[in-house]
Motif scaffolding. Sequence first.
Motif, PDB file in Angstrom:
ATOM      1  N   THR A  97       0.682  -1.433   0.077  1.00 34.57           N
ATOM      2  CA  THR A  97       0.248  -0.460  -0.035  1.00 34.57           C
ATOM      3  C   THR A  97       0.737   1.509  -0.241  1.00 34.57           C
ATOM      4  OG1 THR A  97      -2.219  -0.689   1.137  1.00 34.57           O
ATOM      5  CG2 THR A  97      -1.507   1.665   1.394  1.00 34.57           C
ATOM      6  N   GLN A 146      -9.059  -2.479  -0.464  1.00 30.80           N
ATOM      7  CA  GLN A 146      -8.836  -3.338   0.378  1.00 30.80           C
ATOM      8  C   GLN A 146      -9.809  -2.998   2.008  1.00 30.80           C
ATOM      9  OE1 GLN A 146      -4.214  -3.286   1.825  1.00 30.80           O
ATOM     10  NE2 GLN A 146      -4.342  -1.465   1.087  1.00 30.80           N
ATOM     11  N   ASN A 149     -12.225  -5.093   3.706  1.00 32.63           N
ATOM     12  CA  ASN A 149     -11.617  -6.318   4.608  1.00 32.63           C
ATOM     13  C   ASN A 149     -12.143  -6.180   5.942  1.00 32.63           C
ATOM     14  OD1 ASN A 149     -11.289  -7.125   1.464  1.00 32.63           O
ATOM     15  ND2 ASN A 149      -8.959  -6.745   2.039  1.00 32.63           N
ATOM     16  N   PHE A 212      -0.998  -5.080   3.369  1.00 32.61           N
ATOM     17  CA  PHE A 212      -2.286  -5.083   2.883  1.00 32.61           C
ATOM     18  C   PHE A 212      -3.587  -5.554   3.542  1.00 32.61           C
ATOM     19  CE2 PHE A 212       0.383  -6.586  -0.409  1.00 32.61           C
ATOM     20  CZ  PHE A 212       0.443  -6.139  -1.203  1.00 32.61           C
ATOM     21  N   TYR A 215      -7.371 -10.420   4.752  1.00 38.51           N
ATOM     22  CA  TYR A 215      -9.615 -11.527   4.468  1.00 38.51           C
ATOM     23  C   TYR A 215      -9.198 -12.963   4.576  1.00 38.51           C
ATOM     24  CZ  TYR A 215     -14.438 -12.011   3.839  1.00 38.51           C
ATOM     25  OH  TYR A 215     -15.767 -12.061   4.128  1.00 38.51           O
ATOM     26  N   LEU A 251      -5.021  -9.375  -0.699  1.00 40.05           N
ATOM     27  CA  LEU A 251      -7.041  -9.524  -0.284  1.00 40.05           C
ATOM     28  C   LEU A 251      -6.990 -11.045  -0.830  1.00 40.05           C
ATOM     29  CD1 LEU A 251      -7.980  -6.790  -3.015  1.00 40.05           C
ATOM     30  CD2 LEU A 251      -8.528  -6.922  -0.234  1.00 40.05           C
ATOM     31  N   SER A 404     -12.311  -9.769  -6.979  1.00 41.21           N
ATOM     32  CA  SER A 404     -12.547 -10.170  -5.759  1.00 41.21           C
ATOM     33  C   SER A 404     -13.006 -11.464  -5.391  1.00 41.21           C
ATOM     34  CB  SER A 404     -12.554  -8.946  -4.343  1.00 41.21           C
ATOM     35  OG  SER A 404     -14.160  -8.941  -4.062  1.00 41.21           O
ATOM     36  N   SER A 409      -6.769 -13.770  -4.235  1.00 39.63           N
ATOM     37  CA  SER A 409      -6.704 -12.608  -4.062  1.00 39.63           C
ATOM     38  C   SER A 409      -5.396 -12.135  -4.084  1.00 39.63           C
ATOM     39  CB  SER A 409      -7.129 -12.926  -2.188  1.00 39.63           C
ATOM     40  OG  SER A 409      -6.084 -13.856  -1.150  1.00 39.63           O
TER      41      SER A 409
END
Length: 488
Positions: A97, A146, A149, A212, A215, A251, A404, A409
């Motif tokens: 990120t 994201q 999540n 990240f 999830y 993800l 998604s 992911s």
Amino acid sequence: MPGVEKNLMVQRSLTFATGLVECLCFAGAVFGWASLVFVLKTEGYFSSLCVNVTQVNGTALDCSGQDEQFSLVFTIASFMNNFLTLPNGFLFDRFGTTVARLFGIFLYTMGTLMVAFSSSVLSILLFPALSLLAVGGILFLMTNMQVGNLFGSHRSTIITLYNGAFDSSSALFLIIKLLYESGISLRASFLVLSACSVIHLLRTFVLLPKKFIPYPLPEGYTYGIIFGKSKRPEQTAANGNAETTVEETPLKRDVPVKQEKSFRECLLSRLFLWHLVWLSVMQLRHYLFIGTLNPMLQRLTEGEPSLVSRYINAFAFTQLCGVLCAPWNGLIMDRHKGKPRAAGESEHEADLRAAVLSLFLTALQCVLFSVSASTPYLPLQYLTFILQVVNRSFLYGGNAAFISIAFPSCHFGKLYGGVMALSAVFSLLQYPCFALVKGALNGDPLYVNIALTVLSLLAFIHPLSVYLHCRSLASQRAKSVTASTSSL
């Protein structure tokens, strides 16, 4: 500990709210192009391309060359917005990120500064400026999706809400247009946008993870800066050293270890290929509509400036509703959450089955929007604007949510970037379509609009394909249950 739990809840709420504001106020500004074009024309950008032509009733000013140049700026910017999502997806999946957002903030700031210091003499700066704004904006969206999540069963709703906010941010250029009409210069407005990059930087380091948000969300997961405490007690090892958080999990990575499909297998799958067709044909329809809105209104209003301005304002105001329309799609996709599934049905299969209705409704909306846009009746364009914003919010929110759901992911960034990049190549057809209307069709877009409406019907194949895939999975599951029962 109650205090830590409260801090976590406050941080997640702030992450969600500030992400929504970021997408709503900045990310998709380039799609408010029609409002900005009105200002740029007033400022004399590309005005050297306007020529005097002799007609039966005298001499008139022909600015079709200027319109064509503005259309080309938007065509290139929208292409870059989508095509460069592929390398940006690789960047996001590989570095996380923080790196992706820093790159996006740099591009966005450069774009706003270029517009701020452009002029009628330096009209050429619009080409790189709008492209940088587009690419930086899509990185804001990609890194914010994201956040869904963090909220479990509402994940698809939040993803679609952020995409709706991205659509609504096109109203930013309307605000700049209204400020311009009130006496605020174009340069001042874009310098303020440049200064807002400080806010994006603060949010990157304070309210988002370095890598990240995983999830399903692991118990005790923390990220960024938590008020009053940097780690939860459960995350501290026996030797007193804090364990590494699981931010590195991409993800929707499932907890059980399983063999995931490779990126190549996902890219060549039937689900991905039909999803690409679904996105491409509808996106082309939207891009051509936005890129040609100004000349279309010029034609329908017979060049009345006040009337053109009124309809452009109406279009821009309807774009604000994207953030209200998009969650409907998320609710459709999340409607099965919390309900009992069929015996043996996986969460993946249930999610796919729930997505069929969303995909179908999006295709239907596009056909209705295209028919309305093809009708050369000025008051009907109010309905066209409404259908356009509803369909666009469903289209992009549904696109991200479907990827998604349908694919592993660990490939989300690459597949999201891949489908946007490939659809961008298809969207380049908007410029030859515009040239065809201006040239051979003498400014009448009726036949091109009819062709695009027919092309939009291809989008119905995708929901049918997903439905048949779900039926196939259900049939295999039923046979497996029957075989296991027979063996007893």
